[in-house]
Write a protein that holds these residues in place. Structure first.
Motif, PDB file in Angstrom:
ATOM      1  N   HIS A  29       4.033  -2.028  -0.650  1.00  0.00           N
ATOM      2  CA  HIS A  29       4.905  -1.790   0.501  1.00  0.00           C
ATOM      3  C   HIS A  29       6.018  -0.823   0.084  1.00  0.00           C
ATOM      4  O   HIS A  29       6.698  -1.050  -0.933  1.00  0.00           O
ATOM      5  CB  HIS A  29       5.522  -3.090   0.992  1.00  0.00           C
ATOM      6  N   ARG A  38       8.832   0.389   7.134  1.00  0.00           N
ATOM      7  CA  ARG A  38       7.912  -0.014   6.074  1.00  0.00           C
ATOM      8  C   ARG A  38       6.553   0.643   6.259  1.00  0.00           C
ATOM      9  O   ARG A  38       5.977   0.602   7.345  1.00  0.00           O
ATOM     10  CB  ARG A  38       7.731  -1.533   6.044  1.00  0.00           C
ATOM     11  N   ASP A  40       2.624   1.264   4.046  1.00  0.00           N
ATOM     12  CA  ASP A  40       1.787   0.668   3.008  1.00  0.00           C
ATOM     13  C   ASP A  40       1.036   1.752   2.260  1.00  0.00           C
ATOM     14  O   ASP A  40       0.573   2.734   2.843  1.00  0.00           O
ATOM     15  CB  ASP A  40       0.775  -0.308   3.614  1.00  0.00           C
TER      16      ASP A  40
END
Length: 201
Positions: A29, A38, A40
């Motif tokens: 993350h 956020r 990934d």
């Protein structure tokens, strides 16, 4: 991985089976370079099945954000006939160089993790009253943790820090970004650092 026994719901015995930090690098993350929320970082879809965790140092990666649709791809650098692996360790993500989403100040340092499994492993090991080793201790992530994290007098502070990071797992908006995680700015990526290996912290 780390096996642990509990005493009244609290881990009291941890057995380190020698898992290296690569074992936790399948999902990372990070702070999105597009929106500051956020994102990934994962192995690029469609790759052959993983045989060894060490392959995660070389596998093509993709950074993706569901909030702003930012997508970036990474491939290992080649020098001659050799692939140059990403460096794992530190509060910045190793492939794109973005700040980790899971990070928090602790005892004058930065406590960080890649994902929930990484937090679990650290918490189970550091909360245990009895820590044992099995497997390949010199290659283990847990045996390479710095002394300040493993010190008995710092245990509660470190566990509180891990708890704060666990709360960040349920947040993804730019406003939720940890204050210690400074993004490189919209549309920009920090320069990634590449090397063969480095200590995890």
């Amino acid at each position: 991985m780390t096996n642990y026994e509990t005493d009244g719901g609290r881990p009291r015995r941890s057995v380190d089976r020698g898992a290296r930090i690569e074992a936790y690098a399948d999902l990372i993350h990070v702070v999105c370079p597009g929106c500051g929320g956020r994102a990934d970082v994962v192995p690029r879809p469609g790759l052959p099945e993983l045989r060894y965790h060490t392959e995660l140092l070389f596998r093509p990666r993709r950074l993706a954000c569901v909030r702003c649709a930012t997508v970036r791809d990474w491939e290992a650098e080649r020098r001659g006939g050799a692939l140059i692996a990403a460096t794992l360790g530190g509060p910045d993500e190793p492939f794109f160089g973005q700040p980790l989403w899971l990070r928090t100040p602790c005892r004058g340092k930065v406590l960080w993790a890649y994902n929930e499994r990484h937090i679990d492993a650290l918490e189970h090991y550091l909360a245990a009253g009895l820590r044992e080793r099995d497997g390949h201790p010199h290659m283990s992530m847990l045996t390479r943790l710095p002394a300040w994290m493993k010190a008995a007098g710092h245990r509660e502070d470190v566990l509180r820090g891990l708890s704060r990071m666990r709360e960040l797992l349920h947040a993804d908006a730019p406003a939720d970004r940890p204050s210690s995680a400074v993004a490189s700015g919209p549309g920009r990526l920090a320069r990634p650092v590449r090397a063969s290996w480095s200590p995890p912290y």
